[in-house]
Design an enzyme around this catalytic site. Sequence first.
Site, PDB file in Angstrom:
ATOM      1  N   HIS A 139      62.928  45.234  45.210  1.00  7.63           N
ATOM      2  CA  HIS A 139      61.732  44.552  44.701  1.00  7.63           C
ATOM      3  C   HIS A 139      61.518  44.835  43.211  1.00  7.63           C
ATOM      4  O   HIS A 139      61.964  45.851  42.689  1.00  7.63           O
ATOM      5  CB  HIS A 139      60.480  44.878  45.524  1.00  7.63           C
ATOM      6  CG  HIS A 139      59.915  46.259  45.357  1.00  7.63           C
ATOM      7  ND1 HIS A 139      59.443  46.997  46.421  1.00  7.63           N
ATOM      8  CD2 HIS A 139      59.714  47.041  44.271  1.00  7.63           C
ATOM      9  CE1 HIS A 139      58.980  48.160  45.983  1.00  7.63           C
ATOM     10  NE2 HIS A 139      59.138  48.214  44.674  1.00  7.63           N
ATOM     11  N   GLU A 144      58.317  41.427  46.849  1.00  3.63           N
ATOM     12  CA  GLU A 144      59.161  42.028  47.887  1.00  3.63           C
ATOM     13  C   GLU A 144      60.240  41.033  48.329  1.00  3.63           C
ATOM     14  O   GLU A 144      60.155  39.846  48.016  1.00  3.63           O
ATOM     15  CB  GLU A 144      58.279  42.403  49.092  1.00  3.63           C
ATOM     16  CG  GLU A 144      57.232  43.471  48.805  1.00  3.63           C
ATOM     17  CD  GLU A 144      57.812  44.869  48.616  1.00  3.63           C
ATOM     18  OE1 GLU A 144      59.043  45.054  48.766  1.00  3.63           O
ATOM     19  OE2 GLU A 144      57.030  45.784  48.299  1.00  3.63           O
TER      20      GLU A 144
END
Length: 239
Positions: A139, A144
């Site tokens: 990330h 993410e």
Amino acid sequence: MMRIIKAKSYQDLSRKAANIISAQVILKPNCVLGLATGSTPLGTYRQLVEWYRKDDIDFSKVTTFNLDEYVGLRPDDPQSYYSYMRQNLFDLTNLRPGSCHVPDGCAVDLAAACRDYDAAISEAGGIDLQLLGIGSNGHIAFNEPGAAFEKDTHIVSLRESTIAANSRFFPDGCVPRQAITMGIRLIMQARKILLIADGPGKRNALHRALYGPISAEIPASILQLHPDLTVICHVKEDD
Ligand code: F6R
């Protein structure tokens, strides 16, 4: 263009990163820096503060924008990223408080806060140099795996695993469940990017980000397309 610089130690990584930031401020005293929190930049900030104290770097005309902040934490909450930045950089240099920006996780209208953050970055002329860390899952900021590449500042829900990992910092149980983060499109608009990665736990993510296919599964892999990326890493197992 991608430059990969292998550091000998965490201290070496921190000094090299601070040197690049310092050079940016020397070349353009009124530059716009994009900043990150987390453990990796701590040594870089420590080095910049040391040079500031020696009168080797002047932040008086610099503007900063941080990558992210938790939703629901007031800026003066000790766990906020704003507090982290004050403790590790803002309050220890001559950065002007009005020139240091962290997304407002306490805004009543979070969507408006996101738009305002994007507008403030544009008004400042865009980010000259963006400092980034990388998560062990690849990330960047709070983008993410699976995150869309085309976002500017936006609200994200934290994964259960992140909430669980963060819970140790929030003894009252009020662990933030959302964050406000620069998106990948905005990060990619920075004129230069400086990615720092330290520790064997980052080795796999960094390798996949730099040499693997560009894929939303490794958000940092998009950085391969950035025209001016510098990576400073210290990820070997043996030192
Ligand atoms: C911090 C941020 C995060 C961190 C990343 C690595 O503002 O956006 O993406 O850069 O989680 O964190 P550390 O440096 O603690 O390993």
